[in-house]
Design a protein around this motif. Sequence first.
Motif, PDB file in Angstrom:
ATOM      1  N   VAL A   1      -2.957  10.014   1.438  1.00  0.00           N
ATOM      2  CA  VAL A   1      -3.161   9.626   2.591  1.00  0.00           C
ATOM      3  C   VAL A   1      -2.160   7.949   3.350  1.00  0.00           C
ATOM      4  O   VAL A   1      -3.265   7.062   2.796  1.00  0.00           O
ATOM      5  CB  VAL A   1      -4.139   9.720   3.119  1.00  0.00           C
ATOM      6  CG1 VAL A   1      -4.469   9.991   4.930  1.00  0.00           C
ATOM      7  CG2 VAL A   1      -5.108  11.129   2.152  1.00  0.00           C
ATOM      8  N   ASP A   2      -1.246   8.212   3.928  1.00  0.00           N
ATOM      9  CA  ASP A   2      -0.030   7.039   4.547  1.00  0.00           C
ATOM     10  C   ASP A   2      -1.444   6.921   5.508  1.00  0.00           C
ATOM     11  O   ASP A   2      -0.532   6.663   6.682  1.00  0.00           O
ATOM     12  CB  ASP A   2       1.210   6.815   3.585  1.00  0.00           C
ATOM     13  CG  ASP A   2       1.558   5.031   3.828  1.00  0.00           C
ATOM     14  OD1 ASP A   2       0.644   4.683   4.268  1.00  0.00           O
ATOM     15  OD2 ASP A   2       2.541   5.319   4.094  1.00  0.00           O
ATOM     16  N   GLU A   3      -1.983   5.668   5.752  1.00  0.00           N
ATOM     17  CA  GLU A   3      -2.434   5.304   7.661  1.00  0.00           C
ATOM     18  C   GLU A   3      -2.686   6.030   8.414  1.00  0.00           C
ATOM     19  O   GLU A   3      -1.660   6.538   9.252  1.00  0.00           O
ATOM     20  CB  GLU A   3      -1.228   4.282   8.100  1.00  0.00           C
ATOM     21  CG  GLU A   3      -0.794   3.067   6.853  1.00  0.00           C
ATOM     22  CD  GLU A   3      -0.660   1.760   6.893  1.00  0.00           C
ATOM     23  OE1 GLU A   3      -2.020   1.557   8.450  1.00  0.00           O
ATOM     24  OE2 GLU A   3      -0.713   0.817   6.779  1.00  0.00           O
ATOM     25  N   PRO A   4      -3.919   7.307   8.158  1.00  0.00           N
ATOM     26  CA  PRO A   4      -3.897   8.385   8.784  1.00  0.00           C
ATOM     27  C   PRO A   4      -3.633   8.021  10.289  1.00  0.00           C
ATOM     28  O   PRO A   4      -3.563   8.985  10.656  1.00  0.00           O
ATOM     29  CB  PRO A   4      -4.607   9.404   8.221  1.00  0.00           C
ATOM     30  CG  PRO A   4      -5.652   8.993   7.649  1.00  0.00           C
ATOM     31  CD  PRO A   4      -4.530   7.568   7.021  1.00  0.00           C
TER      32      PRO A   4
ATOM     33  N   LYS B  42       0.780  -0.956   0.172  1.00  0.00           N
ATOM     34  CA  LYS B  42      -0.532   0.065   0.355  1.00  0.00           C
ATOM     35  C   LYS B  42       0.786   1.491   0.210  1.00  0.00           C
ATOM     36  O   LYS B  42       0.493   2.160  -1.030  1.00  0.00           O
ATOM     37  CB  LYS B  42      -1.111   0.197   1.233  1.00  0.00           C
ATOM     38  CG  LYS B  42      -1.836  -1.402   1.222  1.00  0.00           C
ATOM     39  CD  LYS B  42      -2.972  -0.956   2.876  1.00  0.00           C
ATOM     40  CE  LYS B  42      -2.163  -1.218   3.985  1.00  0.00           C
ATOM     41  NZ  LYS B  42      -1.282  -2.161   4.508  1.00  0.00           N
ATOM     42  N   SER B  43       1.905   1.125   1.163  1.00  0.00           N
ATOM     43  CA  SER B  43       2.447   2.615   1.033  1.00  0.00           C
ATOM     44  C   SER B  43       3.315   2.161  -0.301  1.00  0.00           C
ATOM     45  O   SER B  43       4.001   3.756  -1.158  1.00  0.00           O
ATOM     46  CB  SER B  43       3.766   2.295   1.748  1.00  0.00           C
ATOM     47  OG  SER B  43       3.171   2.232   3.304  1.00  0.00           O
ATOM     48  N   THR B  44       3.844   1.940  -0.680  1.00  0.00           N
ATOM     49  CA  THR B  44       4.902   1.373  -1.794  1.00  0.00           C
ATOM     50  C   THR B  44       4.192   2.091  -3.209  1.00  0.00           C
ATOM     51  O   THR B  44       4.389   2.977  -4.234  1.00  0.00           O
ATOM     52  CB  THR B  44       5.489   0.168  -2.489  1.00  0.00           C
ATOM     53  OG1 THR B  44       6.037   0.499  -1.345  1.00  0.00           O
ATOM     54  CG2 THR B  44       6.054   0.166  -3.395  1.00  0.00           C
TER      55      THR B  44
END
Lengths: 275, 277, 270
Positions: A169-172, A41-43
Amino acid sequence: MLKLKGLTKRYATGDLALNNIDLEVPSGQVLALIGPSGAGKSTLIRCVNRLVEPTSGTIELDSKDISNARGGRLRQARRQIGMIFQNYALVERLSVMENVLSGRLAYVGFWRSYFRKFPESDIKQAFELLERVGLETMLDKRGDALSGGQKQRVGIARALMQNPKLLLVDEPTASLDPKTSRQIMRLICELCQEQNLATIINIHDVALAQQFVHRVVGLRAGEIVYDGAPDGLSPEILTTIYGEEDWSVDKRDDEEETSKPKEQDVEAALLGGHP
Amino acid sequence: MSQSPQLLEPRLLAAKSGSWRPKPKISNASLRWGLNAAVLVYLVLLYFSVDINWSRVAQGMDRGLAFMGSFLTPDFISRGGEIAIGLRESLTMTFAATVIGILLAIPVGLGAARNIAPTPVYFFCRAIIALSRTFQEIIIAILFVAMFGFGPLAGVVTLAFATIGFMAKLLAEDIEDAQRDPMEAVRATGASWLQWINYAVQPQVMPRLIGLSLYRLDINFRESAVIGIVGAGGIGATLNTSINRYDYDTSAAVLLVIIGIVLMSEYLSGYVRKWTA
Amino acid sequence: MPIKIVNDTPIWQRREPLQQRLIWFGYFLALMLFLLCWKIISDNTIWEFLSDAHIQAASLIGRMIPPDWSITGSLLLPLWDTLNIATVGTALGVLIAFPLAFLAARNTSPHPSLRAFALAIIVSSRSINALIWAILLVTIVGPGLLAGMIAIALRSIGFVGKLLYEAIEEIHPTPVEAVSSTGAGRMQVLAYSVLPQIMPAFAGITVYRWDINIRESTVLGLVGAGGIGLQMNAAINNLAWGQVATVFVLIFATVIFSEWVSAKVRHAVI
Ligand SMILES: Nc1ncnc2c1ncn2[C@@H]1O[C@H](COP(=O)(O)OP(=O)(O)O)[C@@H](O)[C@H]1O
Ligand SMILES: [Mg+2]
């Protein structure tokens, strides 16, 4: 708005983090990217604004290919893409106002930004955004004097200062308590609606995602295994995304708790830390 | 924050209407202006008290260029013998002085740690440390040369003395920062003072002590290149002579040797620290 | 667990036997090396001179006490020069070290070859004592304050550069990513995400080096590079040990003062 074609990322370590991803996100849509940790996901979202260089594939923003952009063109593209981080990524020794104004950096020259001489309109906008996230009285506080939820609000204001067309938005909410998590998610989704942004939110918490977003994409081992409405997430589909588990009773939480420390141990070992 | 809402209000209103400046780093206005004024006054004083003979400086420029050029053509050969002797002397002085200095620094350091030393011992050891740290190696070397005559012995004593101040201070701080619990636990077993040091204090400070010793070895080598200037032996004498003769090619060679050795010792100490960590 | 069996009873040992033997061997080597060094030194020492060392020492100290206070007034100006050498030298050195540190830090260096270049300058500057730079500079720019200032600056570049680039390498990377992802230019990223993080370290390193430079600049006069060392040298050459003692006392006071200032400033910024 955003169009990914055949996006693939293989890290130097050999991990295939993304495998031939095709994805299209129209303006005004809030998309939740779910999947177990390590799914990529982050990638994926870091490939979009090129914090991570994709191995192959194209990234189109407003039908312009930015996958090979460099220098000024890359900055131009990044300016249109706001990003919000799990650990807030504020510059802790700068004030709240400076952090928010740093979202305008791509619009002002170096010396103006160095001497903090931002245009009047930028300062007005920053103040309005701070009012919107409820922090206007704290504009002189330093980043490290804020609570987690407040830091994340500043992070949101900074991203929106860019007047972006796309929000990543990365795991806010991963470092926040449940109540603050809901507030932050609501804030992000409302702002995206107001400003008609295409938005990708990486998130662990499926229930929270279902509540706020328009569309869910499930990622597993670098491949899309689900793409559809939030309420289409049946237990079978969750099983294909996350693996075998009894989804009727909410056991996810304690499983996560037991698996996380292990993961950290492994990470520490990989980083070469001495015991 | 201590700021009251009334005080913040004008800044908020200003920001709302589009004008905002970051807050000054020093919030006390009189202190801020006082400091600015002090800096200004200092600069003015500086301007009037430093007079530099610019024509002499201009004359020296070609000599400066010649010196820089000689780094491209260093001459290790013509005075190779002198360089080798000086280097050997420097290295032996460095090693002997570091060993002696550290051995002596351990009791001084123990004595200078407030949490384990009785008060009179504490003050005595702190005085030794202060003396050794205040005066440059070169000043100490002058005194020891006056006492012991020219030669490497004065150099060794100088470097050892400087090492004592450096190591003992850091060692004492380390011991003062050491964890209390293991120290009390070992004392409670009825161990003798030496056993106590050996079991409770030594394990806590040993890794850093090794790292510091290597660092000091490096410093001592660099200093050994200097104290030769006042007759305390080592490569400094060779260097000094070559500079005074304007034999820059040899000076460059000596300087390159020093840089090379320092670089090597840095790599080595990196490895050793990895082993002992 | 290193356990040795002796007569069927296990004996616990702190280390594996091989490791233990290696350590002892290391100590043995060090001892041999030390004895060798000592032999070389002793061969180059005329021990007869030493027989009266304690008399020499006693007479030296005897002539230093009491210090000759009458020259105090004439020492104040050289002391002021010393302070200026240290301060201006530190400022010059820091000015050069600052950009150099950004070139030398792995995470901010624009190119590996520039990094190598910056590291080479830093190592060279660190390896060579200010006094050696001063000897050189006196032959180049002539005796006086300028030689001292440049010498101090040249030595400070390496010290400040090294500590600063290590501080840069230790910053948190996420704020850097965040500011980059706004589309900010390279310099803006440095100014907004790196600079605020290293500022306290930078201030601390600078005053720390200034403190060291005060000590170093007290001796530069020995080789003609200005400051109180000049008077010290003259007094020593005249064997006027009472005057030397006065110089020592002044140096001691100045150093204590600078240590106090530097501790205060470091306390304020951290
Ligand atoms: N910097 C990196 N270097 C090498 N491998 C990485 C790096 N970052 C992530 N990975 C690998 O890529 C895969 C996907 O990671 P990530 O995108 O962080 O997953 P998620 O955000 O879904 O938890 C994982 O297998 C991870 O180990
Ligand atoms: Mg992730």
